[in-house]
Design a protein around this motif. Structure first.
Motif, PDB file in Angstrom:
ATOM      1  N   GLN A  20       0.827  -1.201   0.000  1.00  0.00           N
ATOM      2  CA  GLN A  20       0.000   0.000   0.000  1.00  0.00           C
ATOM      3  C   GLN A  20       0.864   1.254   0.000  1.00  0.00           C
ATOM      4  OE1 GLN A  20      -2.461  -0.603   3.448  1.00  0.00           O
ATOM      5  NE2 GLN A  20      -4.038  -1.706   2.296  1.00  0.00           N
ATOM      6  N   ASN A  24       1.039   4.477  -2.933  1.00  0.00           N
ATOM      7  CA  ASN A  24       0.660   5.840  -2.599  1.00  0.00           C
ATOM      8  C   ASN A  24       1.855   6.767  -2.783  1.00  0.00           C
ATOM      9  OD1 ASN A  24      -2.014   5.250  -1.776  1.00  0.00           O
ATOM     10  ND2 ASN A  24      -1.242   4.498   0.182  1.00  0.00           N
ATOM     11  N   ILE A  28       0.154  13.799  -2.315  1.00  0.00           N
ATOM     12  CA  ILE A  28      -1.023  13.463  -3.111  1.00  0.00           C
ATOM     13  C   ILE A  28      -1.021  14.158  -4.466  1.00  0.00           C
ATOM     14  CG2 ILE A  28      -2.511  15.312  -2.218  1.00  0.00           C
ATOM     15  CD1 ILE A  28      -3.534  11.646  -2.855  1.00  0.00           C
ATOM     16  N   ASN A  31      -0.265  12.695  -8.081  1.00  0.00           N
ATOM     17  CA  ASN A  31      -1.260  12.057  -8.941  1.00  0.00           C
ATOM     18  C   ASN A  31      -1.715  12.984 -10.066  1.00  0.00           C
ATOM     19  OD1 ASN A  31      -1.958   9.271  -8.256  1.00  0.00           O
ATOM     20  ND2 ASN A  31      -2.451  10.096  -6.231  1.00  0.00           N
ATOM     21  N   TYR A 198      -1.054   4.246  -8.425  1.00  0.00           N
ATOM     22  CA  TYR A 198      -0.006   5.248  -8.637  1.00  0.00           C
ATOM     23  C   TYR A 198       1.119   4.702  -9.508  1.00  0.00           C
ATOM     24  CZ  TYR A 198       3.742   8.555  -7.727  1.00  0.00           C
ATOM     25  OH  TYR A 198       4.761   9.453  -7.878  1.00  0.00           O
ATOM     26  N   ARG A 242       2.946  11.144   2.418  1.00  0.00           N
ATOM     27  CA  ARG A 242       2.311   9.903   1.963  1.00  0.00           C
ATOM     28  C   ARG A 242       0.803   9.927   2.141  1.00  0.00           C
ATOM     29  NH1 ARG A 242       5.205   6.285  -0.117  1.00  0.00           N
ATOM     30  NH2 ARG A 242       7.415   6.124   0.279  1.00  0.00           N
ATOM     31  N   GLY A 243       0.176  10.995   1.734  1.00  0.00           N
ATOM     32  CA  GLY A 243      -1.277  10.988   1.762  1.00  0.00           C
ATOM     33  C   GLY A 243      -1.861  12.325   2.135  1.00  0.00           C
ATOM     34  N   ASN A 261      -7.575   9.751   6.703  1.00  0.00           N
ATOM     35  CA  ASN A 261      -6.786   8.677   6.122  1.00  0.00           C
ATOM     36  C   ASN A 261      -5.568   8.411   6.985  1.00  0.00           C
ATOM     37  OD1 ASN A 261      -8.548   8.636   4.076  1.00  0.00           O
ATOM     38  ND2 ASN A 261      -7.176   9.446   2.509  1.00  0.00           N
ATOM     39  N   THR A 263      -1.861   7.893   7.515  1.00  0.00           N
ATOM     40  CA  THR A 263      -0.723   8.343   6.725  1.00  0.00           C
ATOM     41  C   THR A 263       0.521   7.595   7.137  1.00  0.00           C
ATOM     42  OG1 THR A 263      -0.256  10.103   8.293  1.00  0.00           O
ATOM     43  CG2 THR A 263      -1.684  10.649   6.440  1.00  0.00           C
TER      44      THR A 263
END
Length: 269
Positions: A20, A24, A28, A31, A198, A242-243, A261, A263
């Motif tokens: 996971q 990621n 963010i 992306n 990703y 990371r998020g 979320n 992280t």
């Protein structure tokens, strides 16, 4: 036997967490390909055409899902102009009142037939000073003799004056572009698509990184000053390594939910 089973389960959980983490990005905003956005801008004939290209699934440079509904967000483009300076702001609506900037393309005219530009990712989505610009390669021969000669290649800046969209913006009678689209009001025929992993996304965008490079210094200083008072950011998106932590998001029923979320922490790549 129980210890062996517990050990096996622990290893499986660690493997899942590692997978996971690899799926990621550290930030963010990765992306959305800044390099890919410049590639599309270079080909576009107008700012409207540029916005259409950003939101075409086949172009594959947008994988953002800031409201976490599993579908890619629509990118709007708005031009802020002062004199010969333009700040093209790429943004996402997260509700009818919430809007988050993704990146800004700063364009400055540097001469009668010369201009420079950079694209910079928003600080809420990207690492600090994530700046991309087009590049060319300058090659010089150094040394003497068959054994001493070698080529020295280094990247140099690019004059973007001949890019069609740039010429479009500086022509007489140009009307400053403001995207007419907003939350849940999109162009006819546009439909969101599901996000991809990703690893798949970054592989698709890899060719753009050969032509457009990341640099540590902002050179379009005036464009940044034009943009800064107009920056839009939202409480929905909070930067984390990371998020992204979602403070609130709007559901299809219009209600507000609280979600966070988990992280991961780690070194920047």
């Amino acid at each position: 036997m129980k210890r062996l089973l517990l050990f096996t389960v622990t290893l499986c959980n660690l493997a899942v967490c590692k997978a996971q983490e690899q799926e990621n990005p550290e930030f963010i905003g990765e992306n959305f390909s800044l390099e890919g956005a410049l590639a599309l801008f270079q080909k576009s004939q107008s700012i409207e055409a540029f916005e259409q290209a950003l939101n075409a699934e086949d172009n594959g440079i947008n994988n953002l899902d800031l409201n976490h509904d599993g579908q890619v967000d629509y990118i709007t483009v708005t031009d802020f102009q002062e004199g010969d300076t333009h700040a093209l702001v790429l943004s996402v609506y997260l509700s009818d009142q919430e809007k988050q900037d993704v990146a800004v393309i700063g364009i400055e005219k540097t001469g009668p037939e010369s201009a420079q530009l950079q694209i910079e990712g928003d600080e809420a989505l990207y690492a600090a000073n994530t700046i991309v610009e087009p590049q060319d390669i300058s090659e010089t021969v150094k040394g003497k003799g068959p054994n001493g000669m070698h080529y020295d290649a280094k990247p140099i800046g690019v004059n973007v004056w001949l890019w069609p969209a740039v010429r479009f913006m500086y022509r007489p009678g140009y009307v400053v572009w403001r995207s007419p689209w907003r939350w849940r009001v999109y162009p006819q025929g546009w439909r969101p698509w599901r996000v991809v992993s990703y690893s798949v996304f970054t592989t698709r965008c890899a060719p753009h990184r050969l032509v457009y490079r990341r640099v540590p210094t902002r050179t379009v200083v005036v464009a940044h000053k034009v943009y800064r008072p107009n920056r839009r950011h939202t409480t929905v998106v909070v930067n984390n390594r990371r998020g992204t932590r979602v403070v609130r998001s709007t559901t299809p029923r219009g209600t507000t939910v609280i979600r966070k979320n988990r992280t991961q922490t780690g070194r920047r790549r």
